[in-house]
Design a protein around this motif. Structure first.
Motif, PDB file in Angstrom:
ATOM      1  N   PHE A  97       0.822  -1.198   0.000  1.00 44.49           N
ATOM      2  CA  PHE A  97       0.000   0.000   0.000  1.00 44.49           C
ATOM      3  C   PHE A  97       0.861   1.255   0.000  1.00 44.49           C
ATOM      4  CE2 PHE A  97      -2.601  -3.322   2.044  1.00 44.49           C
ATOM      5  CZ  PHE A  97      -3.638  -3.366   1.119  1.00 44.49           C
ATOM      6  N   GLY A  98       2.066   1.156   0.593  1.00 43.18           N
ATOM      7  CA  GLY A  98       2.983   2.294   0.559  1.00 43.18           C
ATOM      8  C   GLY A  98       3.364   2.666  -0.857  1.00 43.18           C
ATOM      9  N   VAL A  99       3.622   1.652  -1.695  1.00 45.42           N
ATOM     10  CA  VAL A  99       3.966   1.891  -3.102  1.00 45.42           C
ATOM     11  C   VAL A  99       2.791   2.533  -3.833  1.00 45.42           C
ATOM     12  CG1 VAL A  99       4.435   0.728  -5.299  1.00 45.42           C
ATOM     13  CG2 VAL A  99       5.706   0.085  -3.253  1.00 45.42           C
ATOM     14  N   LEU A 111       4.296   4.306 -10.779  1.00 45.02           N
ATOM     15  CA  LEU A 111       4.176   2.855 -10.711  1.00 45.02           C
ATOM     16  C   LEU A 111       4.734   2.245 -11.999  1.00 45.02           C
ATOM     17  CD1 LEU A 111       2.982   0.850  -8.641  1.00 45.02           C
ATOM     18  CD2 LEU A 111       0.894   0.835  -9.999  1.00 45.02           C
ATOM     19  N   THR A 112       5.944   1.711 -11.928  1.00 48.21           N
ATOM     20  CA  THR A 112       6.584   1.078 -13.078  1.00 48.21           C
ATOM     21  C   THR A 112       6.029  -0.326 -13.275  1.00 48.21           C
ATOM     22  OG1 THR A 112       8.373   0.173 -11.726  1.00 48.21           O
ATOM     23  CG2 THR A 112       8.696   2.387 -12.646  1.00 48.21           C
ATOM     24  N   LEU A 113       6.428  -0.970 -14.384  1.00 43.91           N
ATOM     25  CA  LEU A 113       5.991  -2.342 -14.658  1.00 43.91           C
ATOM     26  C   LEU A 113       6.442  -3.281 -13.538  1.00 43.91           C
ATOM     27  CD1 LEU A 113       4.705  -4.456 -16.495  1.00 43.91           C
ATOM     28  CD2 LEU A 113       6.913  -4.628 -17.692  1.00 43.91           C
ATOM     29  N   LEU A 277       9.273  -5.931  -5.755  1.00 45.07           N
ATOM     30  CA  LEU A 277       9.240  -4.485  -5.528  1.00 45.07           C
ATOM     31  C   LEU A 277      10.626  -3.944  -5.194  1.00 45.07           C
ATOM     32  CD1 LEU A 277       5.985  -4.020  -3.400  1.00 45.07           C
ATOM     33  CD2 LEU A 277       6.418  -3.105  -5.672  1.00 45.07           C
ATOM     34  N   ASP A 278      11.359  -4.696  -4.389  1.00 46.96           N
ATOM     35  CA  ASP A 278      12.710  -4.279  -4.014  1.00 46.96           C
ATOM     36  C   ASP A 278      13.633  -4.203  -5.232  1.00 46.96           C
ATOM     37  OD1 ASP A 278      14.882  -3.826  -1.974  1.00 46.96           O
ATOM     38  OD2 ASP A 278      15.575  -5.730  -2.800  1.00 46.96           O
ATOM     39  N   GLY A 279      13.496  -5.144  -6.171  1.00 43.28           N
ATOM     40  CA  GLY A 279      14.205  -5.065  -7.446  1.00 43.28           C
ATOM     41  C   GLY A 279      15.535  -5.764  -7.518  1.00 43.28           C
TER      42      GLY A 279
END
Length: 287
Positions: A97-99, A111-113, A277-279
């Motif tokens: 939810f933070g993102v 919001l990226t892919l 999300l962290d990537g």
């Protein structure tokens, strides 16, 4: 990060123990009040500058509502009806939810892919942990689960609010001011809802209150901001993955709780979503 994960993981157990004897609003008031006193003592000892601008104190009030009053109360109420470990799993969804909130509020947080895929996978994990049968029946247990998720959404809005309004403040002052704002709301609310606080009868209740106020709130905030400064926001987000295993083990050992297999499957999906999300996992795979 490991220490912070252990402290917050054990906090869910201490709250569950405290709820056996203390009404949930009063319990939240205890958590905030004692932590607030400790942090202000720390600020005074360190002689940290305290803001005088009324707008900052107004921001503290809103921050206390979003980051303490709403999430602490919803999660404490929900934890009366669901397991300690399940509460901690839903709490790990805070980063999702933070993102989403950051993407809505800040131009540089689009919001990226990759983020979109991570959010969808993590949402699937939350849905699996809840269980579709629970939502169809919509009993007190499903309502409690939704209350805990509501608390994580409030945390997300608190993070955005802090970024917009509390820049430039030292972390201990920001945390102490936030808890002060929360106290201004919680004290009259606890008196109205629960009446005058009664002295608990069980030693375990005193130990639980001491733990989640001193360690799970005051010390945890100081540690969290330290992790944030040393490791960055991405690493700090991953702390949420360390909390559920601690809470699940303690709930099983101390309270005899047993989670359904779907809860573990849901946590697995949630963890994968947060790692996306962290990537860094994707970068390692490409490398």
């Amino acid at each position: 990060m490991g220490l912070l994960g252990i402290i917050w993981g054990a906090s869910f157990l201490s709250i569950k123990v405290g709820l056996e004897e203390i009404p949930f609003v009063t319990l939240v008031m205890h958590r905030v009040a004692w932590a607030c006193a400790i942090l202000w003592a720390y600020v005074v000892i360190r002689r940290l500058p305290v803001p005088a601008d009324p707008r900052i104190w107004g921001a503290f009030l809103v921050m206390g509502l979003l980051n303490n009053v709403i999430p602490f109360s919803l999660m404490a109420w929900g934890q009366q009806f669901i397991e300690t470990g399940l509460t901690s799993i839903f709490n790990a969804g805070t980063a999702i939810f933070g993102v989403l909130v950051a993407a809505l509020v800040f131009a540089d947080e689009r919001l990226t892919l990759r983020k979109g895929v991570g959010v969808l996978v993590a949402f699937a994990g939350v849905a699996v942990a809840i269980g579709l049968d629970s939502l169809r029946q919509f009993d007190i247990r499903s309502l409690a689960q939704l209350a805990v998720i509501g608390g994580t959404i409030s945390y997300a809005f608190a993070s955005a609010w802090a970024r917009k309004t509390l820049k430039g403040l030292t972390p201990p002052v920001a945390a102490a001011g936030m808890l002060t704002g929360a106290m201004l709301i919680l004290l009259p609310a606890a008196l109205y809802v629960d009446g005058m606080p009664q002295w608990p009868a069980l030693p375990a209740t005193y130990a639980a209150v001491a733990y989640f106020a001193v360690f799970g709130t005051a010390l945890a905030y100081l540690l969290y901001y330290r992790v944030l400064a040393m490791a960055g926001a991405g690493n700090a987000m991953l702390v949420t993955l360390l909390i559920p295993p601690v809470a699940i083990v303690l709930g099983a050992v101390v309270l005899g709780e047993r989670l359904a297999p779907q809860a573990f499957a849901g946590f697995g999906l949630l963890a994968i979503g947060l790692l996306i999300l962290d990537g860094r996992i994707l970068r390692l795979m490409r490398g």
